[in-house]
Write a protein that holds these residues in place. Structure first.
Motif, short mmCIF file in Angstrom:
data_model
loop_
_atom_site.label_atom_id
_atom_site.label_comp_id
_atom_site.label_asym_id
_atom_site.label_seq_id
_atom_site.Cartn_x
_atom_site.Cartn_y
_atom_site.Cartn_z
N VAL A 4 51.70 -10.11 125.27
CA VAL A 4 51.07 -11.27 124.62
C VAL A 4 49.71 -11.57 125.25
CG1 VAL A 4 51.29 -13.75 124.18
CG2 VAL A 4 53.29 -12.25 123.94
N SER A 5 49.63 -11.53 126.58
CA SER A 5 48.36 -11.83 127.25
C SER A 5 47.31 -10.78 126.94
CB SER A 5 48.56 -11.96 128.76
OG SER A 5 49.05 -10.74 129.31
N MET A 6 47.71 -9.52 126.82
CA MET A 6 46.76 -8.45 126.51
C MET A 6 46.17 -8.64 125.11
SD MET A 6 45.14 -5.65 127.31
CE MET A 6 45.94 -5.08 128.82
N LEU A 7 47.01 -8.95 124.15
CA LEU A 7 46.51 -9.16 122.79
C LEU A 7 45.58 -10.36 122.72
CD1 LEU A 7 46.61 -8.27 119.83
CD2 LEU A 7 48.57 -9.79 119.52
N ALA A 8 45.90 -11.41 123.46
CA ALA A 8 45.09 -12.63 123.43
C ALA A 8 43.69 -12.40 123.99
CB ALA A 8 45.79 -13.74 124.22
N MET A 9 43.53 -11.43 124.90
CA MET A 9 42.21 -11.16 125.47
C MET A 9 41.18 -10.79 124.41
SD MET A 9 43.09 -8.99 128.92
CE MET A 9 44.46 -9.47 129.98
N LEU A 50 43.75 -12.80 132.33
CA LEU A 50 43.86 -11.72 133.30
C LEU A 50 44.80 -12.10 134.44
CD1 LEU A 50 40.15 -10.46 133.49
CD2 LEU A 50 42.12 -9.16 132.65
N CYS A 51 44.81 -13.37 134.81
CA CYS A 51 45.72 -13.84 135.85
C CYS A 51 47.18 -13.78 135.38
CB CYS A 51 45.37 -15.27 136.27
SG CYS A 51 43.87 -15.39 137.26
N VAL A 52 47.41 -14.19 134.14
CA VAL A 52 48.77 -14.08 133.58
C VAL A 52 49.20 -12.62 133.56
CG1 VAL A 52 50.18 -14.40 131.51
CG2 VAL A 52 48.55 -16.17 132.20
N TYR A 53 48.32 -11.75 133.13
CA TYR A 53 48.62 -10.33 133.11
C TYR A 53 48.84 -9.82 134.54
CZ TYR A 53 48.34 -5.42 131.75
OH TYR A 53 48.62 -4.08 131.54
N GLY A 54 48.10 -10.35 135.49
CA GLY A 54 48.26 -9.94 136.88
C GLY A 54 49.62 -10.31 137.44
N VAL A 55 50.09 -11.51 137.15
CA VAL A 55 51.42 -11.92 137.60
C VAL A 55 52.49 -11.02 136.98
CG1 VAL A 55 53.14 -13.78 137.54
CG2 VAL A 55 50.74 -14.31 138.05
N ALA A 56 52.37 -10.75 135.70
CA ALA A 56 53.31 -9.84 135.04
C ALA A 56 53.25 -8.45 135.67
CB ALA A 56 53.01 -9.78 133.55
N SER A 57 52.05 -8.02 136.05
CA SER A 57 51.88 -6.70 136.64
C SER A 57 52.60 -6.56 137.97
CB SER A 57 50.39 -6.39 136.82
OG SER A 57 49.74 -6.26 135.57
N ALA A 58 52.78 -7.66 138.69
CA ALA A 58 53.53 -7.59 139.94
C ALA A 58 54.95 -7.10 139.69
CB ALA A 58 53.55 -8.97 140.61
N PHE A 59 55.54 -7.53 138.60
CA PHE A 59 56.88 -7.07 138.21
C PHE A 59 56.81 -5.70 137.54
CE2 PHE A 59 57.13 -11.62 138.56
CZ PHE A 59 58.41 -11.89 139.00
N MET A 60 55.77 -5.46 136.74
CA MET A 60 55.63 -4.21 136.01
C MET A 60 55.43 -3.02 136.95
SD MET A 60 53.11 -5.79 133.13
CE MET A 60 52.36 -4.24 132.66
N GLY A 61 54.79 -3.25 138.07
CA GLY A 61 54.58 -2.17 139.02
C GLY A 61 55.75 -1.94 139.95
N ALA A 117 41.70 -2.69 119.21
CA ALA A 117 41.75 -1.92 120.45
C ALA A 117 42.78 -2.48 121.42
CB ALA A 117 40.36 -1.91 121.10
N PHE A 118 42.74 -3.79 121.65
CA PHE A 118 43.70 -4.42 122.56
C PHE A 118 45.11 -4.41 121.96
CE2 PHE A 118 39.85 -5.90 124.51
CZ PHE A 118 40.16 -6.06 125.85
N GLY A 119 45.19 -4.40 120.62
CA GLY A 119 46.49 -4.38 119.96
C GLY A 119 47.27 -3.12 120.24
N SER A 120 46.58 -2.01 120.50
CA SER A 120 47.29 -0.77 120.83
C SER A 120 48.08 -0.93 122.12
CB SER A 120 46.29 0.39 120.96
OG SER A 120 45.41 0.19 122.06
N ALA A 121 47.51 -1.65 123.10
CA ALA A 121 48.22 -1.91 124.35
C ALA A 121 49.39 -2.87 124.13
CB ALA A 121 47.26 -2.47 125.39
N PHE A 122 49.17 -3.85 123.26
CA PHE A 122 50.23 -4.82 122.94
C PHE A 122 51.48 -4.11 122.43
CE2 PHE A 122 52.26 -7.06 119.39
CZ PHE A 122 52.76 -8.19 120.04
#
Length: 404
Positions: A298-303, A316-327, A376-381
């Motif tokens: 959701v955060s990626m698409l919103a960018m 980007l901060c929301v995506y960063g917090v999610a990335s802590a779990f994703m990694g 472009a961002f929708g592909s990541a979504f």
């Protein structure tokens, strides 16, 4: 004081190994250098008259050669040991990065970034193999989180430094990157020890070699690979390739703002790492993957729809917090499925991520050229959401042996 007694530490409680700590230090220096290049590379490529698709091609070249390197690095690790392969990989990236700073054409940048990708694969696979080999199963989430913490602490400083260096010269960040990599290589050569079979068995007394075909059929490994593909596409592809262009060309800001935005997001991700590692170990890999990838999607698409730099930073901060779990969660899931001796599964896991990073920026660049930022961002979504859905197939609970 106040009648409260500190609970003594359990001497038998699992702890992070010495090598995990050293790997985190190495990761810090690697990421300081890499973070310096992040806000500069797309603009540097554009300075040679390249289009958006060519920007994506340079980023993909690095990932493509990482993918190629993954096909043989696992065997090199088994033959020469983690320490030698890790250090050699770092040196290869350092030399190629310095040469990128001296490049005179788009073609030279493309070739040299590709060469650096092989060294990057050697470093990444050797480091993760060493981490899993020296970490108890019940500590995998926290070990991966601690290791990533080294990357993210470097990431907080790197982009901001890169933005400042870019005001002096677009070439300067690449020389700085090479210097940081050489420091990391020296640390790895001096302080790391490739674990013997005896030391691996001491850390994992119940460990046995799991056939790779069995690992491939494990739903935990399958979910981890889909997650890796999504992360490679979204984080290393779309985010790295398009956010710097979005900041400069759509929001009208300088390259310095890209560095500031990435640095602030890195702070948010770093603060979330410890809770994420604890959550992954105590609650489970499955819920961590499901929730974090959905939020990231959701955060990626919103960018793609932002019109203000501060809103972009917030996303980007929301995506960063999610990335802590994703990694953290997918890597721990690979360890659960493959066990301590996981060179080949780690190589495949890394290769799948690289595949996403190869295809992602090219497709996103083409979509931006032909359509718009939302496309472009929708592909990541789409891929991030797919990873969340696939994780629903994972076992709800790990076995007692994996919790031990």
């Amino acid at each position: 004081m106040f009648g409260i007694r500190k609970r003594p530490r359990d001497p038998d409680a699992p702890r992070l190994s010495r090598d995990v700590v050293v790997l985190a230090i190495i990761a810090f220096f690697v990421m300081v250098g890499f973070g310096v290049v992040i806000p500069v590379l797309p603009v540097y490529v554009r300075s040679f008259g390249a289009g958006y698709a060519e920007v994506g091609a340079v980023i993909s070249a690095f990932a493509l050669m990482r993918l190629v390197g993954s096909t043989f690095t696992g065997r090199l690790v088994d033959w020469l040991g983690e320490r030698v392969i890790l250090t050699s990989g770092i040196v290869i990236v350092a030399v190629s990065s310095a040469l990128v700073g001296l490049a005179q054409s788009f073609g030279e940048v493309l070739i040299l970034r590709g060469a650096g990708g092989i060294g990057s694969a050697m470093f990444t696979i050797a480091a993760m193999s060493l981490l899993l080999a020296t970490t108890a199963p019940s500590m995998r989430g926290r070990a991966v989180g601690f290791y990533q913490g080294g990357f993210l602490l470097g990431g907080m400083a790197g982009p901001a430094i890169g933005g400042l260096l870019a005001t002096i010269s677009l070439r300067a960040p690449f020389f700085f990157y090479a210097a940081m990599l050489l420091v990391a290589g020296v640390i790895g050569l001096i302080l790391l020890r490739s674990p013997s079979r005896h030391s691996r068995d001491q850390q994992h007394p119940d460990a046995s070699i799991i056939p790779f075909r069995v690992v491939l059929a494990d739903r935990r490994f399958q979910a981890a690979c889909v997650a890796a593909l999504a992360v490679g596409w979204a984080t290393f592809g779309v985010r790295s390739a398009l956010v710097p262009i979005l900041v400069v060309e759509a929001l009208g800001r300088t390259e310095l703002w890209t560095g500031v935005a990435f640095a602030i997001a890195a702070v948010a991700q770093t603060l979330a790492l410890a809770p994420a590692g604890y959550y992954v170990d105590k609650v489970g890999r499955r819920p961590a993957i499901i929730g974090s990838f959905a939020v990231a999607a959701v955060s990626m698409l919103a960018m793609a729809f932002v019109t203000d730099i501060w809103l972009l930073i917030a996303l980007l901060c929301v995506y960063g917090v999610a990335s802590a779990f994703m990694g953290t969660a997918p890597a721990a899931a690979v360890g659960d499925a493959a066990g301590a001796r996981s060179g080949q599964p780690v190589a495949v896991f890394s290769a799948v991520s690289d595949l996403g990073a190869v295809i992602g920026p090219i497709v996103a660049g083409l979509l931006l050229d032909a359509y718009s930022y939302p496309a472009a961002f929708g592909s990541a979504f789409v891929l991030l959401l797919l990873a969340s859905v696939v994780a629903l197939r994972m076992p709800r609970f790990e076995s007692a042996r994996e919790r031990a």
